[in-house]
Write a protein that holds these residues in place. Structure first.
Motif, PDB file in Angstrom:
ATOM      1  N   GLY A 109       0.819  -1.205   0.000  1.00 53.73           N
ATOM      2  CA  GLY A 109       0.000   0.000   0.000  1.00 53.73           C
ATOM      3  C   GLY A 109       0.849   1.249   0.000  1.00 53.73           C
ATOM      4  N   LYS A 110       0.165   2.374   0.252  1.00 49.51           N
ATOM      5  CA  LYS A 110       0.833   3.672   0.256  1.00 49.51           C
ATOM      6  C   LYS A 110       1.057   4.105   1.698  1.00 49.51           C
ATOM      7  N   LEU A 111       2.255   4.523   1.995  1.00 50.87           N
ATOM      8  CA  LEU A 111       2.636   4.892   3.366  1.00 50.87           C
ATOM      9  C   LEU A 111       2.207   6.322   3.674  1.00 50.87           C
ATOM     10  N   LYS A 112       1.659   6.525   4.873  1.00 50.82           N
ATOM     11  CA  LYS A 112       1.344   7.864   5.367  1.00 50.82           C
ATOM     12  C   LYS A 112       2.067   8.039   6.701  1.00 50.82           C
ATOM     13  N   LEU A 123      -0.487   2.374   6.896  1.00 45.55           N
ATOM     14  CA  LEU A 123      -0.505   1.935   5.502  1.00 45.55           C
ATOM     15  C   LEU A 123      -1.923   2.034   4.959  1.00 45.55           C
ATOM     16  N   GLU A 124      -2.073   2.755   3.854  1.00 46.19           N
ATOM     17  CA  GLU A 124      -3.346   2.767   3.133  1.00 46.19           C
ATOM     18  C   GLU A 124      -3.277   1.666   2.076  1.00 46.19           C
ATOM     19  N   ASP A 182       3.684   8.656   0.943  1.00 46.41           N
ATOM     20  CA  ASP A 182       3.404   8.379  -0.478  1.00 46.41           C
ATOM     21  C   ASP A 182       4.346   7.358  -1.113  1.00 46.41           C
ATOM     22  N   ASP A 183       5.225   6.748  -0.328  1.00 49.28           N
ATOM     23  CA  ASP A 183       6.004   5.616  -0.846  1.00 49.28           C
ATOM     24  C   ASP A 183       5.111   4.384  -0.916  1.00 49.28           C
ATOM     25  N   LYS A 184       5.317   3.585  -1.944  1.00 47.40           N
ATOM     26  CA  LYS A 184       4.697   2.252  -1.983  1.00 47.40           C
ATOM     27  C   LYS A 184       5.597   1.320  -1.182  1.00 47.40           C
ATOM     28  N   VAL A 185       5.002   0.598  -0.224  1.00 45.78           N
ATOM     29  CA  VAL A 185       5.805  -0.273   0.636  1.00 45.78           C
ATOM     30  C   VAL A 185       5.121  -1.623   0.819  1.00 45.78           C
ATOM     31  N   VAL A 186       5.925  -2.602   1.235  1.00 46.02           N
ATOM     32  CA  VAL A 186       5.409  -3.918   1.619  1.00 46.02           C
ATOM     33  C   VAL A 186       5.496  -3.992   3.137  1.00 46.02           C
ATOM     34  N   VAL A 187       4.385  -4.324   3.786  1.00 44.37           N
ATOM     35  CA  VAL A 187       4.320  -4.356   5.252  1.00 44.37           C
ATOM     36  C   VAL A 187       3.948  -5.753   5.726  1.00 44.37           C
TER      37      VAL A 187
END
Length: 732
Positions: free
Chosen positions: A151-154, A162-163, A186-191
């Motif tokens: 998702g997108k990090l906030k 994570l959104e 707004d980084d795309k990350v794997v959580v």
């Protein structure tokens, strides 16, 4: 009192209820039709029969009986506690799918225990409320479908979260600021989830395990799609290193142990952008006016040894993944694009099926052999097609090109060989359809992309003669090797082999199709032999070709088809009309083919049958990974579709309705085949009801109908690349 008699007395409602209960309880495993029940209980008057039906409806409502069809019931032997899979829906209509394949049961959000889509759960049935559907409550989450999410990090001042893009996710994932791994807003990350919700703490807590990059960048978005399905987006360094250590030299002993085809005319035909050429065809004249055709497949198992680090990684991946702008290979690049790839003018090791056939493609003899080949030419499909067409081969016809003469020689390199192979392939294809194969000529959506991955053109690709030529010989090789293991004398046990199986169409969906096409004046057989049904389907496809309803009927017919999968338990392949079929021809990109190569080699050397249980596990895993790869491919197409339409907001296009759902209508633009949705909220001229059986929306007041296949004029309203969502409105 009900009319009817029992031992000279009238039967009461309560007595009839007891009689029905006794009948079902004494036969807990049987399904009874109304006709059978009436006969057994001597119900010979219309009122008594109607009363019995009424009572059985109530018994089904109270879960004492299960309704099997409109006129049949059985005892409900399921307990109040069941296990199965939880399905989360964006509209809040969550459901529980029982392990025994029973009908979905509704689970409200307050009774979901925060289960996520795909989780294995234990439920308890809730007491049935008057005039309400069945409901269940999740009591335990047995296992989570996934513990990593994309998702997108906030990042806020005091916390981060994570959104997720998934509309099926119930809430955001909170992340401690010391667990961000350098990720920014707004980084795309794997959580990875570190703490699941509980009765005491409803939050989901996780930690960043990989930062993919800035949202909106092409590479980042493609990697995000792969990560979303748990598919790898990079190769482990130690596996790459192991591939680099492989000795690619072909020794004198390798040559002595193999049949040598290096002097036989051989070529590959692949997509123009392919690098992993895993199959080649050879052809030469043989004695007695016969032709020898070789189907040569890269001998991956010669280089990738069972149990090695490369093999374990390939087994885990199970398939190459084909996104719009890239391939994520099953094998390291050195193997798939260099060592194993059947590149022209290089000696290559193969596992081959060699056929001896006459000009009508009747197989006179065949054998399986480890070979060495040297491809003379690498054709792209378009090049091979051009040679066929310029020599008079009409695409799709069964007619061969006219024979070459001194005055009119064949044009193009290896034209004579290509034309002969095309003629043989058409004979094989005609025989296959004559035997009951189902004929669906599929179209594939393709994009031309620039150097940054941005789509500049969107179009459908149809399969032409050059494609069908390769397809037909691959099918022949796959079928032949499957028969060689599976087809045994009566009383003899066949050895283990992974088959590619395809079950018969869903009878209910087939019947729906039959009822649906009647309104267009078409007919379809839904009973009889497998061959009779498939021939009837083919006749339907031919009859509706070129009509306004063609796409509509094809869509509904495809929905009746089952999915093909891998299994050691052979049931044949319905779509191809083969009793035995496997995958042998693509070991560079499919793990089941490598499994088949190893087993065939083992059996050729006199080895015993392999463990069915072990190979069935591998088959199930391969089928699952194939489905995930297809989902990722579809998502990459959706992403590029939305990206392509992003600069066309406000423009109008002619389209047709490609899908109908209760929440809106899907429309495919005629010009470029991009698909978007007109949401139900934008159909504000009436209140529309969803007719699922007839694939249409019908206005309650004005009776205006939106039906699958209808022509429609749309305007592009929104293009959200993050959600991969394209919204249309109806043009005025």
């Amino acid at each position: 009192m009900a009319k009817g008699k029992k031992g000279g007395k009238r039967i009461t409602r309560k007595q009839l209820q007891e009689m029905l209960a006794t009948l079902f309880q004494q036969n807990p495993n049987d399904t009874f039709t109304f006709k059978y029940i009436f006969k057994q209980l001597h119900l010979d008057t219309h009122p008594m029969k109607m009363l019995a039906i009424d009572i059985m409806e109530e018994m089904a409502w109270d879960d004492f009986l299960s309704k099997v069809s409109q006129s049949a019931y059985r005892l409900n032997t399921k307990g109040q506690v069941q296990e199965g899979v939880f399905r989360r829906k964006a509209n809040g209509k969550n459901s529980f799918i029982p392990d025994d394949g029973g009908k979905p049961i509704f689970v409200s959000e307050r009774n979901s225990l925060f289960a996520l889509d795909g989780d294995r759960v234990r439920i308890s049935m809730m007491a049935r409320r008057q005039n309400h559907i069945k409901e269940a409550m999740v009591t335990d989450i047995l296992s989570h479908a996934s513990d990593t999410f994309v998702g997108k990090l906030k990042v806020e001042q005091d916390y981060a979260y994570l959104e997720t893009e998934s509309k099926f996710f119930v809430q955001n994932i909170f992340i401690p600021k010391k667990k961000l791994k350098g990720g920014k807003t707004d980084d795309k990350v794997v959580v990875k989830i570190t703490q699941w919700p509980s009765k005491d703490n409803k939050n989901i807590i996780g930690e960043v395990i990989d930062v993919l990059g800035k949202t909106g960048e092409n590479n980042v978005e493609m990697h995000a799609i792969l990560a979303q399905y748990g598919l790898p987006y990079k190769y482990p360094r130690q596996v790459e290193e192991a591939a680099n250590r492989i000795n690619a030299e072909i020794t004198e002993q390798d040559i002595r142990e193999r049949e040598d085809f290096r002097e036989v005319t051989t070529f590959t035909i692949d997509p123009k952008d392919a690098k992993d050429y895993d199959d080649a065809l050879s052809i030469r004249r043989a004695e007695g006016n016969l032709w020898e055709v070789g189907v040569h497949i890269a001998d991956v198992s010669h280089y990738v040894k069972e149990g090695s680090i490369i093999d374990k990684e390939a087994q885990k991946r199970a398939t190459s993944v084909y996104l719009v702008d890239r391939t994520i290979p099953m094998l390291p690049e050195r193997l798939c694009n260099f060592i194993c790839s059947l590149r022209p003018d290089e000696d290559k090791l193969c596992y081959s099926v060699i056929f001896l056939m006459d000009e009508d493609a009747h197989i006179k003899n065949w054998h399986l052999a480890h070979t060495i080949i040297r491809s003379n030419r690498r054709f792209a499909y378009e090049e091979a097609q051009a040679i066929l067409e310029q020599n008079g081969v009409v695409d799709g016809s069964g007619e061969p090109a006219p024979p070459a003469t001194k005055k009119h020689p064949y044009q193009g390199e290896f034209a004579e060989e290509l034309i002969m192979l095309d003629r043989l392939a058409k004979r094989l294809r005609a025989e296959r359809f004559n035997n009951g194969a189902v004929k669906f000529d599929s179209e594939e959506l393709h994009f031309d992309v620039d150097e940054k991955g941005k789509p500049v053109r969107c179009y459908f690709k149809r399969s032409k003669d050059a494609n069908k030529l390769i397809e037909e010989f691959m099918l022949l090789a796959n079928r032949t090797v499957a028969e060689s293991v599976g087809k045994v004398k009566k009383g003899t046990k066949a050895k283990t082999l992974p088959y590619r199986i395809h079950d018969q169409p869903d009878p209910t969906k087939l019947e729906n199709l039959r009822e649906f096409i009647v309104k267009f004046g078409y007919r379809l057989k839904t009973a009889g032999t497998k061959g009779a049904i498939s021939r009837s389907l083919n006749a339907l496809m031919e009859e509706c070709e070129g009509t306004n309803e063609q796409k509509l009927i094809q869509t509904v017919a495809l929905r009746a088809m089952m999915k093909a999968k891998y299994s050691v338990h052979n049931i044949g392949h319905y779509g191809l009309a083969f009793d035995y079929y496997t995958h042998f021809t693509s070991p560079i990109r499919r793990y089941p083919d490598t499994m088949v190569h190893r087993l065939l080699t083992r059996y050729q050397q006199g080895g015993r049958s392999a463990s069915k249980e072990h190979y069935e596990e591998l088959c199930e895993h391969s089928s699952d990974m194939e489905q995930l790869a297809q989902n990722a491919e579809r998502d990459s197409i959706k992403y590029k579709m939305v990206e392509f339409m992003g600069d066309k907001i406000g423009e109008e296009f002619d389209a047709h309705i490609s899908g109908i759902q209760s929440y809106g209508i899907y429309c495919e633009i005629d010009e470029n085949h991009c698909e978007g949705m007109v949401p139900m909220r934008d159909l504000d001229d009436d209140y529309y009801e969803f007719d699922e059986k007839n694939y249409c929306l019908v206005g309650r007041r004005r009776h205006h109908k939106y039906q699958l296949g209808d022509a429609i004029r749309i305007k592009v309203a929104r293009a959200n690349v993050e959600k991969r969502q394209l919204d249309f409105t109806l043009a005025d």
